[in-house]
Motif scaffolding. Structure first.
Motif: not given
Length: 234
Positions: A52-53, A55-57, A59, A69, A73
């Protein structure tokens, strides 16, 4: 200790086993090969996309190119419907970019008209990581087709060589059967039977190869064009 390694990338009491920890510290092919040779029965968990780290970057980049996104996930959890959905989206975007390029348009990525290939490859890696992380290793065909495309697909050298070999064999099989029945054959006539251009058939063979091999294949058939028993073929 080796028995512990056979568990799902974990060790007794929790946490990753030693081979998995070693790989995650340096997720390189050389690392994996050394670990696999040293621990042939170990379960090595290989996900490397940082979950997820990452994925956040990513997005903003995902949204910029039309990916949800939330779907990525879900891919991290190896959701088969999400994997298929996003794989098909990637294919649509790659095909659209190819069509634009064929019409002469340029700088497609810079103009936001094409998805970067690096992003497609990242999505593929996330999907594979999710499958490894969850232990759900049954791959979706939609993802397989996407991976095949990124690996060169039917345009790859060895795939083309295999296809060419099959076409040549089919052509020679037909030509040999016709010769055995006493019928005349040649590149042009064979091309019409196969529904391809004569120039294409000519490119399949080196000079003199078609005539030589047609005669050899003809020896496989009797006068009626039926295959002889295997022991009687030259």
């Amino acid at each position: 200790m080796e028995d512990d390694y056979r568990q799902w990338g974990t060790k007794e009491g929790g946490g990753f086993n030693e081979p998995t920890l070693t790989y995650k510290q340096n997720p390189a092919m050389e690392t994996y090969l050394a670990l696999r040779r040293a621990h042939p029965d170990a379960e090595i968990e290989i996900s490397a996309s940082r979950g997820l780290d990452a994925l956040f970057r990513m997005e903003p980049e995902l949204q910029k190119h039309g990916f949800d996104p939330a779907d990525i996930a879900a891919i991290l959890d190896a959701d088969p419907e999400a994997i298929s959905k996003v794989a098909l989206q990637c294919m649509e975007k790659l095909i659209a970019a190819k069509e634009l390029a064929a019409r002469g348009e340029t700088h497609l990525i810079g103009r936001g008209k094409a998805v970067p290939l690096a992003l497609v490859d990242w999505i593929i890696m996330v999907a594979l990581d999710g499958m490894s992380w969850t232990g759900q290793l049954e791959i979706q065909r939609d993802l397989i087709v996407l991976i095949q495309n990124r690996l060169g697909g039917i345009q790859g050298k060895y795939y083309r060589n295999s296809e060419l070999h099959e076409r040549k064999q089919n052509a020679l099989f037909i030509a040999g059967q016709m010769l055995a029945r006493g019928e005349k054959t040649g590149i042009r006539h064979l091309a019409r039977l196969l529904g391809v251009e004569a120039s294409s058939v000519s490119r399949w063979f080196e000079k003199g190869e078609f005539e030589r091999e047609s005669q050899r294949y003809a020896s496989w058939f009797d006068d009626n064009g039926s295959l002889k028993p295997l022991l009687h073929r030259k």
